[in-house]
Motif scaffolding. Sequence first.
Motif, PDB file in Angstrom:
ATOM      1  N   UNK A 150    -122.676 -95.462 -69.449  1.00 32.02           N
ATOM      2  CA  UNK A 150    -121.619 -94.486 -69.205  1.00 32.02           C
ATOM      3  C   UNK A 150    -121.509 -93.509 -70.376  1.00 32.02           C
ATOM      4  N   UNK A 151    -121.123 -92.281 -70.128  1.00 35.72           N
ATOM      5  CA  UNK A 151    -120.944 -91.308 -71.219  1.00 35.72           C
ATOM      6  C   UNK A 151    -119.608 -91.555 -71.924  1.00 35.72           C
ATOM      7  N   UNK A 152    -119.544 -92.632 -72.687  1.00 33.04           N
ATOM      8  CA  UNK A 152    -118.275 -93.079 -73.261  1.00 33.04           C
ATOM      9  C   UNK A 152    -117.622 -92.029 -74.139  1.00 33.04           C
ATOM     10  N   UNK A 156    -113.947 -90.610 -73.412  1.00 32.25           N
ATOM     11  CA  UNK A 156    -112.839 -90.764 -74.354  1.00 32.25           C
ATOM     12  C   UNK A 156    -112.239 -89.420 -74.720  1.00 32.25           C
ATOM     13  N   UNK A 157    -113.079 -88.414 -74.897  1.00 30.00           N
ATOM     14  CA  UNK A 157    -112.564 -87.074 -75.215  1.00 30.00           C
ATOM     15  C   UNK A 157    -111.687 -86.550 -74.097  1.00 30.00           C
ATOM     16  N   UNK A 158    -112.093 -86.783 -72.855  1.00 35.54           N
ATOM     17  CA  UNK A 158    -111.314 -86.338 -71.716  1.00 35.54           C
ATOM     18  C   UNK A 158    -110.043 -87.127 -71.505  1.00 35.54           C
ATOM     19  N   UNK A 159    -110.017 -88.353 -72.017  1.00 37.71           N
ATOM     20  CA  UNK A 159    -108.869 -89.233 -71.838  1.00 37.71           C
ATOM     21  C   UNK A 159    -107.745 -88.867 -72.799  1.00 37.71           C
ATOM     22  N   UNK A 160    -108.107 -88.369 -73.961  1.00 37.31           N
ATOM     23  CA  UNK A 160    -107.098 -88.079 -74.988  1.00 37.31           C
ATOM     24  C   UNK A 160    -106.577 -86.676 -74.885  1.00 37.31           C
TER      25      UNK A 160
END
Length: 160
Positions: A150-152, A156-160
Motif C-alpha cells: 500500500x502507498x502508506x 498518511x499524508x491524505x489522512x492528516x
Amino acid sequence: MQLDRIDRNILSVLQGEARITNQELADRVGLSPSSCLNRVRKLQDAELIGPYLGIVNLAKLFRSVTVVATVSLKDQSTEAFRCFQEAAQAIPEVVECHVVSGSFDLFMRIVAPDMLRYNAINDQLLDVLPGEVNISSHVVLHTPKEFSGYPLNELWEGYN
C-alpha cells in the motif's frame, strides 16, 4: 492505536521487506533492536501487520490462468450475498473476493491451472444461486504492475 512516525516507518519497511532482520529494521528506523522488536510486537498484537506471506512467482513454477471476474446478483438480499461469499471462500482458486459498489456486486480474482478448471469454478459459482448470478470473466493477459504494498506515506499524508 496511535501511530507515531517510527511506527509508520516500521510498517513501511516491513511491508516491502518482511524478511528483514530486527537489527536491520532497527537501524533503518533509528531504534535500538530491543525497542524495535517491542514496537513490532505491539503492531502485530494490534493486528496492524501480519500474516507474513511470501510472493510466489507462478510463471516460474507452472502455467496458470488468472481471471478477474465481476459478479452481479439478481437477489440483493443479505442472505444471497452471504451464501455467495461463503461459496467463493470455499474455493481455493478464488484468491480475492471484494463486495463493491457500482454496476456489479463482487469483484474476484481467480487463479486456476487452466481454462477447463476455471470453467468448472465458474459453473460451481453459478450453481450457488441458480439463475440469480451473472459472472463476467476477464482473462488477464499481462500484469504491468503487481501489488507490491500500500502507498502508506501517501495515505498518511491524505489522512492528516
